[in-house]
Enzyme design. Structure first.
Site, PDB file in Angstrom:
ATOM      1  N   HIS A 136     119.761  51.462  42.512  1.00 14.23           N
ATOM      2  CA  HIS A 136     121.112  51.595  41.953  1.00 14.23           C
ATOM      3  C   HIS A 136     121.199  52.890  41.160  1.00 14.23           C
ATOM      4  CE1 HIS A 136     118.744  50.106  38.590  1.00 14.23           C
ATOM      5  NE2 HIS A 136     119.633  50.698  37.813  1.00 14.23           N
ATOM      6  N   HIS A 191     121.140  59.634  38.497  1.00 15.19           N
ATOM      7  CA  HIS A 191     120.033  59.758  39.440  1.00 15.19           C
ATOM      8  C   HIS A 191     119.656  58.366  39.920  1.00 15.19           C
ATOM      9  CE1 HIS A 191     118.584  58.959  35.412  1.00 15.19           C
ATOM     10  NE2 HIS A 191     117.865  58.073  36.063  1.00 15.19           N
TER      11      HIS A 191
HETATM   12  P1  2AM Z   1     118.647  52.318  34.633  1.00 14.60           P
HETATM   13  O1  2AM Z   1     119.421  53.422  35.266  1.00 14.60           O
HETATM   14  O2  2AM Z   1     118.653  51.077  35.433  1.00 14.60           O
HETATM   15  O3  2AM Z   1     118.962  52.110  33.194  1.00 14.60           O
HETATM   16  C1  2AM Z   1     115.701  56.786  32.588  1.00 14.60           C
HETATM   17  O4  2AM Z   1     115.817  56.001  31.451  1.00 14.60           O
HETATM   18  C2  2AM Z   1     115.764  55.947  33.828  1.00 14.60           C
HETATM   19  O5  2AM Z   1     114.688  55.020  33.849  1.00 14.60           O
HETATM   20  C3  2AM Z   1     117.045  55.166  33.946  1.00 14.60           C
HETATM   21  O6  2AM Z   1     117.622  55.412  35.205  1.00 14.60           O
HETATM   22  C4  2AM Z   1     116.633  53.722  33.800  1.00 14.60           C
HETATM   23  O7  2AM Z   1     117.162  52.823  34.695  1.00 14.60           O
HETATM   24  C5  2AM Z   1     115.174  53.734  34.162  1.00 14.60           C
HETATM   25  N1  2AM Z   1     114.475  52.646  33.481  1.00 14.60           N
HETATM   26  C6  2AM Z   1     113.853  51.607  34.086  1.00 14.60           C
HETATM   27  N2  2AM Z   1     113.269  50.812  33.199  1.00 14.60           N
HETATM   28  C7  2AM Z   1     113.546  51.313  31.983  1.00 14.60           C
HETATM   29  C8  2AM Z   1     113.229  50.906  30.649  1.00 14.60           C
HETATM   30  N3  2AM Z   1     112.478  49.852  30.387  1.00 14.60           N
HETATM   31  N4  2AM Z   1     113.706  51.652  29.648  1.00 14.60           N
HETATM   32  C9  2AM Z   1     114.481  52.738  29.900  1.00 14.60           C
HETATM   33  N5  2AM Z   1     114.796  53.174  31.116  1.00 14.60           N
HETATM   34  C10 2AM Z   1     114.336  52.476  32.155  1.00 14.60           C
END
Ligand code: 2AM
Length: 188
Positions: A131, A44
């Site tokens: 992204h 997603h």
């Molecule tokens: P990412 O795809 O860049 O890892 C669920 O975990 C979503 O929240 C993921 O898509 C993740 O991004 C995002 N996310 C952003 N900050 C986060 C954090 N501190 N810890 C975990 N997930 C985070």
């Protein structure tokens, strides 16, 4: 103590785009590197990570999201290119990037951040970079051959974004499981 759920707000993908990502991801997975791959059905585009929130705050969050996107015009996104955070030399995260719609997604994330401030959520400190995470690197074992394969170009068909979703994330030993808790539609 109040029960909490781990939540985030994201744009979900049409099945055809998911399928294209799966097609791209499969040969990368086959390299057998020490990477925790995101299941294709879970991929997603995160706009705002909220973390652990009290269950009873869910409706309030959804209401803020509805307000934040109500007057936004639906827009088109095309996914394109791949890369790594912080970079592809020493990546922690492997991702698919955005060709079309990046500015609109950034604007959405700012709107959401602003709408959630009164609820006690802090503005993201890092600048938003739209992204889709393909995988998270556990160690560098086998990663260089994955990076070589990522030289293969990736581009999705264009798709319309006309809603965002509030997701719950359950961290299971076999990987995170995401469930849609609610939806906020753009009305333009
Ligand atoms: P990412 O795809 O860049 O890892 C669920 O975990 C979503 O929240 C993921 O898509 C993740 O991004 C995002 N996310 C952003 N900050 C986060 C954090 N501190 N810890 C975990 N997930 C985070």
């Amino acid at each position: 103590m109040a029960q909490t759920i781990r939540t985030f707000i994201a744009v979900d993908l049409p099945d055809s785009v998911r399928h294209a990502i799966r097609h791209y991801q499969e040969p990368l997975k086959d390299e057998g590197a020490d990477i925790r791959w995101v299941r294709t059905e879970s991929i997603h585009l995160t706009l705002k990570f909220l973390g652990e929130v009290p269950v009873d705050q869910k409706d309030e969050i959804l209401k803020a999201a509805v307000q934040a996107v109500k007057s936004v015009q639906p827009f088109t996104v095309t996914l394109s290119g791949t890369g790594g955070f912080p970079d592809l030399k020493n990546p922690r995260v492997l991702w698919v990037g955005i060709l079309r719609g990046a500015q609109e997604l950034t604007d959405l994330s700012i709107r959401l951040n602003n709408a959630l401030i009164p609820l006690g959520f802090e503005m993201d400190k890092r600048p938003f970079k739209a992204h889709l995470t393909l995988g998270r690197v556990r160690s560098m074992r086998g990663v260089s051959s994955v990076i070589e394969r990522m030289a293969d170009p990736f581009e999705s068909e264009p798709f319309k974004v006309n809603e965002i979703n509030l997701f719950k994330s359950d961290l299971n030993p076999t990987g995170a499981v995401y469930t849609v808790l609610g939806c906020a539609k753009m009305e333009g």
